[in-house]
Design a protein around this motif. Structure first.
Motif, PDB file in Angstrom:
ATOM      1  N   LYS A 204       0.828  -1.209   0.000  1.00  0.00           N
ATOM      2  CA  LYS A 204       0.000   0.000   0.000  1.00  0.00           C
ATOM      3  C   LYS A 204       0.865   1.262   0.000  1.00  0.00           C
ATOM      4  N   ARG A 357      -6.819   8.118   0.508  1.00  0.00           N
ATOM      5  CA  ARG A 357      -7.021   7.388  -0.746  1.00  0.00           C
ATOM      6  C   ARG A 357      -7.754   6.064  -0.564  1.00  0.00           C
ATOM      7  N   HIS A 358      -7.694   5.501   0.667  1.00  0.00           N
ATOM      8  CA  HIS A 358      -8.299   4.173   0.861  1.00  0.00           C
ATOM      9  C   HIS A 358      -8.421   3.895   2.353  1.00  0.00           C
ATOM     10  N   ARG A 433      -6.082   3.468  -9.747  1.00  0.00           N
ATOM     11  CA  ARG A 433      -6.806   2.447  -9.018  1.00  0.00           C
ATOM     12  C   ARG A 433      -5.882   1.783  -8.000  1.00  0.00           C
ATOM     13  N   PRO A 434      -6.442   1.132  -6.954  1.00  0.00           N
ATOM     14  CA  PRO A 434      -5.579   0.458  -5.972  1.00  0.00           C
ATOM     15  C   PRO A 434      -4.550  -0.433  -6.642  1.00  0.00           C
ATOM     16  N   TRP A 435      -3.315  -0.318  -6.177  1.00  0.00           N
ATOM     17  CA  TRP A 435      -2.180  -0.949  -6.835  1.00  0.00           C
ATOM     18  C   TRP A 435      -1.663  -2.181  -6.087  1.00  0.00           C
ATOM     19  N   TRP A 436      -2.354  -2.585  -5.050  1.00  0.00           N
ATOM     20  CA  TRP A 436      -1.895  -3.718  -4.253  1.00  0.00           C
ATOM     21  C   TRP A 436      -2.893  -4.862  -4.351  1.00  0.00           C
ATOM     22  N   GLY A 438      -5.121  -7.092  -2.357  1.00  0.00           N
ATOM     23  CA  GLY A 438      -5.715  -7.088  -1.010  1.00  0.00           C
ATOM     24  C   GLY A 438      -5.684  -8.429  -0.360  1.00  0.00           C
TER      25      GLY A 438
END
Length: 438
Positions: A204, A357-358, A433-436, A438
Motif C-alpha cells: 500500500k 485514498r483508501h 486504481r488500488p495498486w496492491w 488485497g
C-alpha cells in the motif's frame, strides 16, 4: 448446603442475612448459565453446568462490590479469589462467551440494596488495595505527568510492553508481532497472516528498494525488518526499552544493520524528514484523540511530496461514544488508551491536509489474531506463568479472550487508512486504481 432456590424472600429491616448466592440471584436472576458456589456454602445454578465459578474469599466479594462491572470481576479473578473451572485461564473465551450471551443484570431496588448492604456488612464493602498488576487510576497518574505527555506515555507503554520478551515470544509466536494480522482465510496460520499484513502495508505504501520508511511505534521491529529485507532504509521508534533491545538484536542477527534501526525514543523525537512513507501500526490507540491533529501533522511533516502514510489502529464502530477505555482495559492493559471511530480518524487526517485514498476494516482478522494468541498462551501456560507469574498471565488470557469477543461482536474494529501528501499543485502522483493485492 444453602441454595438460592430454597431461600425465602427476605427484605424487612429485621430480615435474616442474605447469602452470597442470594445476592447474586438478585443481581442476575435465577437462570444463571454457570454453576456458582461461594465460601459461605451457598450456591446458584445447576451443578451440571459446563462452567463452575467459585468465590473463595470475602476479599473477592469486596472486589466485586466495590468495583461493579468488568473491573471488579477482573480483580477477583486475577487475585485468585474467583476461580473458574471448565475453562483454561490462558483462554477463557468460551466461558466469557456464555456469560456475555446469557447473563442479564438487574439493577437492585433501593430496598434490595439496603438488604444487601446489611447482609454483607461495612467491613466487606470497604475498598481495599487491588491486585499488584493493576495500574493507578487516571486521577493518580498525574504524578507521571499530564495525560499523553512524553513522561506519562512512556510509563503507560512500560506498563504494558515491558512485561517480558520471553513471555511475548511464547504468546505472539516467531513473528513477535503484537498487532492485527491480515487473514486471507480462516484456516491460515497466524504467522502467515502476520507476514501477509506486513506485505499489505508495504505494498500500500508503494515501497521499493532504496526508499526511506519511518515506522512509528514499531514494537519489536516486524515492519522494520520486513521492509529492510527488501532494500528499504528504515527507522523505527518505540517507547519500550525491551522492545528496542530485542529489535536491534534481531536486526543485527539478520544482517540488516546497514538498512534498519530501531530507536528507544518517543516518535516526537525523530528529527529526520523527507521519508517516502510513514507507517503507524497500532500506535494511534495510545496517543489520545485530542492529540490527533498534532500527531497527523507530525506525520505530514516527515513525508516528502507524494509520500504515503498508513495508519493501522483499533477503532470504535461509530464516532459518538466516549473515547475512554473501560475500567479493566484502562487499569490492567492500556493505561490512558483511547479509541474513536474511523470517521474521526479520517476527518483528522483530512483536516491537516493529507488526502485519504483508501480505508478498510480488518475486524474479523483481529478476532482470528486474538484467537491465535490465546491458543499460544494456553499451549505454553506453564512457561508463561513461570516467566511473569500467574496473575499477569491471567490478565493476558482475560484481556485477549475478551477482546476476541469484542471484535466478533462489532464492539471494536480495526481500520487501515491510507493517505498521501499532495505536491504544491495538488497532485498525488499515485495510480488511478488500488495498486496492491488485497
Amino acid at each position: 448446603m444453602t441454595t438460592f432456590k430454597d431461600a425465602p424472600t427476605r427484605h424487612g429491616s429485621g430480615a435474616a442475612k442474605l447469602t452470597i448466592a442470594e445476592i447474586l440471584g438478585i443481581v442476575v436472576g435465577r437462570n444463571l448459565p454457570v454453576y456458582f458456589t461461594a465460601y459461605d456454602g451457598s450456591e446458584l445454578g445447576s451443578p451440571d453446568a459446563e462452567y463452575h465459578l467459585h468465590l473463595k474469599t470475602p476479599r473477592g466479594t469486596t472486589y466485586l462490590m466495590t468495583a461493579p462491572g468488568d473491573l471488579g470481576m477482573a480483580r477477583a479473578y486475577i487475585s485468585g479469589d474467583l476461580v473458574v473451572t471448565g475453562s483454561h485461564p490462558g483462554n477463557p473465551y468460551e466461558v466469557l462467551r456464555v456469560l456475555g450471551e446469557q447473563l442479564h443484570f438487574h439493577r437492585p431496588s433501593a430496598r434490595e440494596l439496603a438488604h444487601i448492604t446489611r447482609s454483607l456488612g461495612w467491613e466487606v464493602l470497604r475498598p481495599i488495595a487491588p491486585p499488584p498488576q493493576e495500574s493507578l487510576p487516571r486521577w493518580r497518574r498525574l504524578a507521571e505527568g499530564l495525560r499523553h505527555s512524553k513522561t506519562r506515555d512512556a510509563e503507560a507503554i512500560h506498563h504494558h510492553y515491558d512485561v517480558s520478551n520471553a513471555f511475548y515470544e511464547k504468546v505472539l509466536g516467531p513473528s513477535m508481532t503484537y498487532t492485527c494480522a491480515a487473514y486471507e482465510s480462516e484456516d491460515q496460520s497466524l504467522e502467515a497472516a502476520q507476514e501477509n499484513k506486513y506485505r499489505l502495508v508495504f505494498d500500500k505504501l508503494r515501497l521499493k528498494e532504496g526508499d526511506r520508511l519511518l515506522d512509528i511505534g514499531c514494537g519489536w521491529g516486524g515492519m522494520v525488518r520486513y521492509a529492510a529485507r527488501r532494500g528499504v532504509k528504515v527507522i523505527g521508534a518505540t517507547l519500550s526499552a525491551e522492545q528496542a533491545e530485542w529489535a536491534q538484536k534481531a536486526i543485527a542477527d539478520e544482517g540488516l544493520s546497514g538498512l534498519a534501526e530501531v530507536r528507544h525514543s518517543d516518535y516526537r523525537d525523530v528529527h529526520e524528514t523527507g521519508f517516502d512513507a510513514v507507517s503507524s501500526i497500532g500506535l494511534t490507540e495510545h496517543i489520545g484523540v485530542a492529540n490527533y491533529p498534532a500527531y497527523f501533522e507530525f506525520i505530514k511533516s516527515k513525508l516528502r511530496d507524494g509520500g504515503l502514510m498508513l495508519n493501522h489502529c483499533i477503532t470504535r464502530p461509530d464516532n459518538t461514544r466516549s473515547t475512554r477505555a473501560g475500567g479493566f482495559i484502562d487499569r490492567y492493559v492500556f493505561p490512558d488508551g483511547e479509541l474513536t471511530g474511523s470517521g474521526r480518524i479520517i476527518s483528522e487526517i483530512q483536516d491537516i491536509g493529507l488526502e485519504v485514498r483508501h480505508e478498510e476494516n480488518l475486524r474479523e482478522s483481529y478476532a482470528l489474531t486474538l484467537a491465535g494468541w490465546c491458543r499460544n498462551l494456553e499451549d505454553s501456560w506453564d512457561e508463561c506463568v513461570a516467566e511473569v507469574g500467574e496473575g499477569t498471565a491471567k490478565v493476558w488470557g482475560l484481556y485477549m479472550a475478551g477482546s476476541q469477543l469484542g471484535f466478533e461482536r462489532n464492539v471494536v474494529q480495526l481500520h487501515q487508512v491510507l493517505a498521501v501528501k499532495l505536491d504544491a499543485a495538488g497532485r498525488a502522483n499515485v495510480p488511478l486504481r488500488p495498486w496492491w493485492n488485497g
